[in-house]
Every structure is written in C-alpha cells, then in structure tokens.
Write a protein that holds these residues in place. Structure first.
Motif, short mmCIF file in Angstrom:
data_model
loop_
_atom_site.label_atom_id
_atom_site.label_comp_id
_atom_site.label_asym_id
_atom_site.label_seq_id
_atom_site.Cartn_x
_atom_site.Cartn_y
_atom_site.Cartn_z
N ALA C 143 1.04 -0.78 -0.05
CA ALA C 143 0.17 -0.23 0.05
C ALA C 143 1.06 1.16 -0.18
O ALA C 143 0.46 2.80 -0.79
CB ALA C 143 -1.32 0.26 1.45
N GLY C 144 1.89 1.09 0.76
CA GLY C 144 3.01 2.26 0.38
C GLY C 144 3.28 2.45 -0.77
O GLY C 144 3.98 3.90 -1.25
N ILE C 145 3.57 0.96 -1.45
CA ILE C 145 4.54 2.00 -2.48
C ILE C 145 3.51 2.41 -3.71
O ILE C 145 3.58 3.07 -4.47
CB ILE C 145 5.07 -0.10 -2.93
N ARG C 146 2.19 2.02 -3.30
CA ARG C 146 1.22 1.72 -4.19
C ARG C 146 0.69 3.52 -4.51
O ARG C 146 0.94 4.15 -4.79
CB ARG C 146 -0.22 1.60 -3.25
N THR C 147 1.03 3.95 -3.09
CA THR C 147 0.68 5.66 -2.60
C THR C 147 1.97 6.51 -3.49
O THR C 147 1.75 7.67 -3.77
CB THR C 147 1.15 5.88 -1.01
N SER C 148 2.76 5.63 -3.04
CA SER C 148 4.15 6.68 -3.60
C SER C 148 4.64 7.29 -4.93
O SER C 148 4.36 7.31 -5.29
CB SER C 148 5.66 5.92 -2.59
N ASP C 198 -3.52 3.47 -9.90
CA ASP C 198 -4.14 3.18 -8.96
C ASP C 198 -5.12 2.43 -8.79
O ASP C 198 -4.90 1.14 -7.06
CB ASP C 198 -5.13 4.99 -8.53
N LEU C 199 -5.64 2.11 -9.51
CA LEU C 199 -6.96 0.67 -9.77
C LEU C 199 -6.20 -0.02 -9.58
O LEU C 199 -6.58 -1.12 -8.83
CB LEU C 199 -7.89 1.07 -10.35
N ALA C 200 -4.92 -0.29 -10.65
CA ALA C 200 -4.74 -1.77 -11.08
C ALA C 200 -3.69 -2.15 -9.49
O ALA C 200 -4.17 -3.45 -8.42
CB ALA C 200 -3.89 -1.61 -11.74
N LEU C 201 -3.03 -0.90 -9.03
CA LEU C 201 -1.84 -1.33 -8.33
C LEU C 201 -3.17 -1.82 -6.65
O LEU C 201 -2.68 -2.49 -5.71
CB LEU C 201 -1.79 -0.69 -7.06
N GLY C 202 -4.52 -0.73 -6.42
CA GLY C 202 -5.23 -0.91 -5.44
C GLY C 202 -6.09 -2.58 -5.49
O GLY C 202 -6.33 -3.66 -4.58
N ARG C 203 -6.39 -2.99 -7.01
CA ARG C 203 -6.17 -4.70 -7.13
C ARG C 203 -5.53 -5.71 -6.57
O ARG C 203 -5.69 -6.32 -6.02
CB ARG C 203 -6.52 -4.74 -8.25
#
Lengths: 336, 230, 223
Positions: C143-148, C198-203
């Motif tokens: 999640a941190g990597i995604r945010t970043s 964001d959507l892809a990483l969120g998935r």
C-alpha cells in the motif's frame, strides 16, 4: 383499585427476517410499581421494553400508555416522557456529568437556570455532590457512579415511567448490591413506574413488585416475587429460579414476616429481659437477635452459627417476637 | 553557518514580499477550506446514512485525488480560465477525500448504544447528529481537515504557476532565474507554513479530544492551552 | 466537446513526441520508485529492530510528510542541478516516506501473539522476520508503494520544471502558450495513468489483503 399505566394486549413482534422476538404477550403494569422482565438472553425481554418507547415497533396487538394507544402518540414526545437507562455505555462520554443529566431538559428546551437547578438536585439525590461531579466526564467516575449518573439522567425531566435495561449488569457484585439497595430507597422517594430488564433472577426478586419470566418470546409466569418463589408455574420457572430456591425464599422473607409474636417476651426491652428469658435463643454469649427487617436467611445463619434453636426479633431496643428453626420450616413453601 | 548567510540576507531583504506572498497563500487556503469544509462535512454526514453509497463516494473522492495537480489545472483552465478560480476548485476537490472520509468514519465509529440511547431519550435525527454523533466525531473530522490543509498548502504552491499567487510564485521565479537563495528561502518558508499549520491543527484536535473527556498524550502547547481553559 | 476532439487531434498529430514524453514520465517514476523501495524497505526493517532508529525515522518522516512536493523538487534543483538526474532525486526522496512508514507500521502491526508463538517454536529473530512478519506485512508495505507511486506520477509533472521532461512538457508549455488542446493532450493521459495505476495497484493490494473495511483505503496525496 390502582390504575394501570402500561397495558400490553396480545402483542407480537416479528422481524422482517421472520424471527419472532415476542409472541402474543399481554400484561398490565400498575402505576408506581416496579415490574421486572427476566429470562435467558434472547428471550424477548429487552424487545418488550423497546416496544414501550417505540425503539421497536410492534407487529400486531396493542400497547397502551396511560390509556392511549402508543401508536397514536408522537414518538419523540413519548420518549421524552419515559426515562431510559441502559448499561453504563449509555452515558455520553463526550459530555460532562451535568450535560448528561441535563440532556432531556435541554431537548425539552427548559431555560438554563432551571436545568442547572434540576441537575444539582438530582446529583444530590444520587449522592454525587454537584460541586464535585458536575464538570467531570463519565470516564473519570467509577462504574457505580456512572450508573447513578445514568439514573439521574433518566429522572431529569421527571418522567412517569422509567425503562431500565440491565442497569446494573456491568458492575461487580458488591457495587451492584449496593446500588440495588440505594435504588430501592430512591424508588421509595420518587415513586415512579419502572420497567426493569435483567437476566439475574436474584436481582429480579429483589427489585420487582411484579416479575415477568420470559422464555422464547413468551411470558411463562407474571406474578409477585413471593408467588413465583412459592408457586413456580412450571419446571422452566423452577429451574430458572435455581436449586437454591429455598435459600432465595429465606432471603426474600424478613424476620418480621415469620416471627411468633405470641411469645411472652414480646414487648419487653432486651435489658428488661435480663437473664430470665427464653432459653432457646440464648447461648454462652447471651441472646441472639435479628432486626425485624433483616431476612430470614440472616436469622437462620445466626441460629446455626450460635447453636441455638431460635432468635429474638427486635425493633430498636424492643423485642417484638421470636423466630425458631421450626417457624422457618413451616413458612418455607416446601414445608406446606 | 557560512552557508546560511546569503539565505538570511535574502530573507531580510525580501521580507515584505515574502510576508505578502505568505499572507496571500494563507488566504487561498482559507477560501478553499471555507468552501471544502461545508461541502465535505455535509457529504460525509449524508453518506453515513447509507453504507453502499458511502463506499462509492469515498472511492470517487479517492480517484479525484490521484489526478496530478498540474494535469488537473490543465483540465480546468479551458473551463475556468487561469488565476485563482481553477486553483481553488482543484483545492476543494483534493480536500474532499480526507474530509469526507473522516467525517464518515468519525460518525460511523460512534457506538450504536450511544445513538440508540439518544433515540431512546427522544432525540430527533438532527438532534442525534448535533448532540451525539458530530461532537464525538469532531476530533476525527479535525484530523481530516488537518490532512486536507497539508495537501492544500502544497497544491496551492503549484497553483502559482497558473497565476493564483502565493509562495509558489517566488519558487517558480527562483527556478526560472536559477536564483538559489530565492528557491531555498521560499521553500523553507513554505515548509514552515505547512509544519506550523499541521502542528496548530494537531493542537486543536487534541483540545477537542480533551474537551470530549478523552485521555491522550498532550503536545506541550495543548497542555499549556488546556491548563489555561480548564 | 470540440476542445476534446482538438486535443485528441493534437495528440495524434504529435504522437511520436507524445510517446517520447510518456516514456520519459513512466521511466522517471519507475526508476525513482525502485530506488525508493531499495532504500526505504531495508531502513524500515532496520527501524523495527532498533527503537532509536524507529523513533528517529518516524519523527523525521512525520515532518517530511508535511513538506509540499514543490518544495522538495525546488530544493533538489540548487543542489543537483537541472536535468533528468534531479528529477530522479526529487521523486526518489518524495517516494521514500510512504514506503518507510508503511514498512514500519506493517511489521509492527503483526500480532504480538503471532510473534510470540513463532518465538515459542524456536525461530530466530531473522527467521521470524523472514517467515512471519514480512509476509504478514506485505499488503501494508505494498500500500505504501502504491501511494508513493501515485504521488510520483503527479510529481513527474512538476519535475519538468527542473528539466526532467515527461508529460509536464505539454501541460506547462500549453499553459504558457494558451494552447488548450496541448494542455489537455498532456493532462488527460497523465490523469488516466494515475487513476489506472491506482486502480490496478489497488486490485493487487486487495488480493494481498483480505477483509478490509470500506473507506480505509490508503491515502494518496495530490501533487
């Protein structure tokens, strides 16, 4: 005849998912009395209470509040006329004690000064001196104190009826007993109609003028504590009361209820009696006595502990009667 | 020390300009928050009545936030022109996620028993919001506002590029003129502004918690203010 | 509507340039992100082993969290100079924090009783880290990597100001030249890139974790 203030007529509550919470319940509550709903969890006792202030709506049947069908009354007004106490989580932790107690008057738009006076009066009644407790937050209080604030809050707008849902449920046994006693004293002063929910039969016997015993959404017995103890309606009630039913009965009766007033010591004071009194109530240490208002349970304990056959019953200095083991046996339901 | 002298002299020389831009920056933030708070809190309250709508709305505010600010300005310029309107619009959009989400979670975390007791004592839905749910949720909402302000301080700086003014002006100018003193001093002032607002709002949040009777670890300033009030 | 058509027109007329800019942008973000993970992850793990490091990392992290992205990018410029290199440094620096914080909290959040149990069966601290704490912390770290990453897609636009190229080129030039189609041709793909990523990483994140509350989605800050 005393008038009834709450009447249930063939009331059923069924949830949309088909669960029947209570089924075809009818009973009446007399003004100024305490009625306790008791039973295992999930038996419908809390639902019954919530039907009264319409936190739940009934499915069929009728409920009357002071002669009027409750569905014809405004929900909000109805609730403001009914005090509501639940387990200690019911206090608003973000408000001070005074704000909690003054909540319903605030909703009723009393003026500030009147609210303040009422709050002080109630806190004093609850033995929580206003100057100390007004501005504290509930989290700073002990469990017992919080509960008293809860009762004060429910009393604030001087409602005719109070609903109390396991008000002492979260307290340790000693605090609970103390609060029960205090509440009985307060009830004697304020004389409200109280509906009280508990799962504890001892609490029910102690607090109730009438007790409704629930099982699976139905009332299996609605009677005075004495009737319930002495004439359980069926095996369920008998079992619910527990195998120590006789002890409960002993705790329920006072020495005054069963004493023999015909003994010739009656009317004398203890000092007048001197050494020449009834032998059966005396051992090496002297006479054994109980106060008239003490329970027969206490009397029996004294009889056993003192190795005597009976005790003197006193009221202040005066002897008003005697209680022997035989008197107790005769008065217990099993013995009749 | 040697290194910092030119920065200090730049700061002293241009103090009036820096101050004026800081004030302008704060004004932009204030206007944006003035619009964002009522919108976000209202939306947060409304969605608390319906869980499914809530997750959709929060998801949408999250999507809005992923849009890069320069790109968003670019999208808004054809519609709103340049200057502060597109920047304020963007700031309000970006602040919605923390405000809406925190209002929603703040309200939903209020124990059912508390709302039911409010209902049981005869509160209307509005009164339950006013006396029970919002006061309990307030510190959490405040934390959301704090988050929003931090984001807004940063995006407002970028907004200077499309003519909204504020401290960003001097940063972009510094980059253009390759004026190192200008860049360093302005970014430090901007960062201090963000840190100050973050700290200040953190203190407000703690004061609200104390007011609600919560036991918390207090910052020094919180402690000082609280001992004066209480 | 015609503006949108013009923008698409512009994009296709300059498709070669567009691909070039997009490639620069993505390259900038990906390289900075990988470098950020390579630093933040070990430091984060180290921090959970040492209270002093942890306190220090979190304190610095919290201060850093409030510093605006433009400030970071502008500050890199005087020290690293103009060009792609300073773009990397800025994005790398800005990308570190969410990964660092999430690595620390992810490992710390692992249930103490789970760790106790691992200790109880005779695992060494390193084994516990490798086979208990890290696997359980993976969703949080991710999640941190995604945010970043999402933040840095935005920062990639700003990096143009210090000469790092990317989609910022068209938007910034377009704004300067009042060329709306050019602005949109640069802005829309970046917005879509950020949302899509964001959507892809969120998935992926959701697959890594189960039973998350609605609305507890990790915060991705605008830049």
């Amino acid at each position: 005849m005393t008038s009834t203030i709450i009447d249930f007529e063939n009331v059923t509550k069924e949830y949309p998912d088909g669960t029947v919470a209570i089924e075809d319940i009818s009973f009446s509550v007399e003004e100024g009395t305490t009625t306790v709903f008791v039973g295992p969890s999930g038996c419908g006792k809390t639902t019954t209470m919530k039907l009264v202030n319409r936190l739940e709506e009934l499915t069929s049947g009728k409920i009357y509040y002071d002669g009027q069908e409750i569905r014809s009354l405004d929900k909000i007004d109805l609730r403001r006329n009914i005090g509501y106490v639940i387990q200690e989580i019911g206090l608003f932790d973000h408000m001070t004690v005074a704000e909690n107690v003054g909540m319903v008057p605030t909703l009723l738009e009393w003026d500030r000064a009147r609210i303040d006076d009422r709050v002080d009066e109630l806190l004093d009644l609850m033995d929580l001196p206003a100057e100390t407790y007004r501005d504290q937050h509930p989290m700073e209080l002990s469990g017992g104190q919080r509960q008293r604030v809860g009762v004060a809050r429910a009393l604030a707008a001087d409602p005719d009826v109070m609903l109390m849902d396991e008000p002492f449920g979260a307290l340790d046994p000693i605090t609970r007993e103390k609060l029960q006693d205090e509440f009985l004293e307060i009830q004697a002063q304020i004389d409200k109609t109280i509906l009280f929910v508990t799962h504890d039969i001892d609490e029910a016997l102690k607090m109730g003028d009438k007790i409704a015993i629930y099982r699976n959404g139905q009332i299996v017995q609605y009677d005075t504590p004495k009737e319930i103890l002495t004439n359980p309606a069926n095996d369920f009630v008998r079992e619910f009361i527990g195998s120590d039913r006789l002890i409960k009965e002993l705790k329920f009766m006072t020495a005054g209820d069963v004493m023999d007033e015909t003994a010739d010591v009656t009317g004398k004071t203890l000092s007048e009696l001197g050494a020449a009194g009834v032998e059966f109530a005396r051992n090496g240490q002297g006479y054994l006595t109980v106060e008239r208002s003490e329970t027969t349970h206490v009397a029996l304990m004294k009889i056993y502990e003192g190795h005597v056959e009976g005790v003197l019953v006193t009221e202040g200095e005066e002897v008003v009667g005697t209680v022997t083991e035989a008197d107790l046996k005769r008065n217990l339901s099993e013995g009749r | 020390m040697q290194l910092s002298v030119p920065y200090v002299s730049f700061f002293v020389e241009r103090f009036d300009e820096i101050l004026a831009l800081t004030v302008e920056h704060v004004e932009i933030i204030a206007v944006a928050m003035g619009l964002a708070i009522p919108i976000g809190v209202t939306v947060g309250v409304l969605i608390s009545f319906n869980e499914r709508v809530a997750s959709t709305v929060i998801w949408l505010t999250g999507i809005m936030m992923t849009i890069p600010s320069i790109a968003l300005f670019g999208l808004l310029i054809p519609v709103l022109g340049i200057g502060s309107p597109p920047v304020i619009f963007a700031l309000v959009m970006y602040s919605q996620l923390p405000i809406v989400r925190n209002t929603y979670t703040g309200i939903s975390q209020v124990a059912d028993a508390q709302t039911e007791v409010g209902e049981g004592m005869g509160m209307t839905r509005k009164q339950r919001l006013r006396y029970v749910q919002l006061p309990i949720a307030l510190p959490v909402i405040m934390a959301g506002l704090r988050n929003a302000v931090i984001i807004i301080v940063g995006v407002a700086a970028i907004g200077a590029f499309i003519g909204a003014g504020g401290l960003g002006d001097l940063i972009f100018k510094g980059i253009r003129l390759q004026n190192m003193n200008m860049i360093v001093v302005t970014t430090v002032v901007l960062s201090l502004l963000a840190l100050t607002l973050d700290y200040g709002l953190g203190v407000v949040e703690q004061l609200l918690r104390l007011h609600n009777g919560e036991e918390i670890e207090r910052a020094k300033l919180t402690h000082a203010i609280w001992s004066v009030i209480a | 509507m015609s503006l949108l058509v013009e923008s698409i027109q512009y994009l296709f007329d300059n498709f070669e340039t567009f691909l070039q800019l997009l490639q620069e942008h993505v390259f900038l973000v990906v390289v900075a992100e990988v470098a950020a993970v390579l630093v933040a992850l070990p430091v984060g793990i180290l921090a959970t082993r040492n209270d002093a490091v942890k306190r220090y990392a979190l304190r610095v992290g919290n201060v850093f969290h409030t510093i605006p992205p433009l400030a970071v990018i502008a500050l890199v410029f005087p020290f690293v100079g103009i060009g792609m290199k300073s773009g990397f440094v800025a994005l790398w620096a800005y990308g570190l924090l969410p990964i660092l914080i999430n690595t620390i909290t992810g490992i710390e959040e692992v249930d103490e009783s789970t760790v106790e149990a691992a200790r109880g069966v005779g695992m060494t601290e390193n084994q516990i880290l490798k086979s208990v704490q890290l696997p359980l912390a993976v969703p949080v770290i991710f999640a941190g990597i995604r945010t970043s990453t999402i933040i840095n897609v935005g920062n990639g636009y700003l990096a143009f100001f210090i000469g790092a190229g990317g989609l910022g080129d068209w938007v910034v030039t377009g704004i300067a030249l009042f060329n709306n189609p050019q602005i949109l041709a640069g802005a829309i793909p970046g917005a879509l890139l950020a949302i899509g990523l964001d959507l892809a990483l969120g998935r992926v994140e959701n697959r890594l974790r189960t039973g998350d509350e609605p609305g507890q989605r990790s915060t991705t800050a605008a830049a």
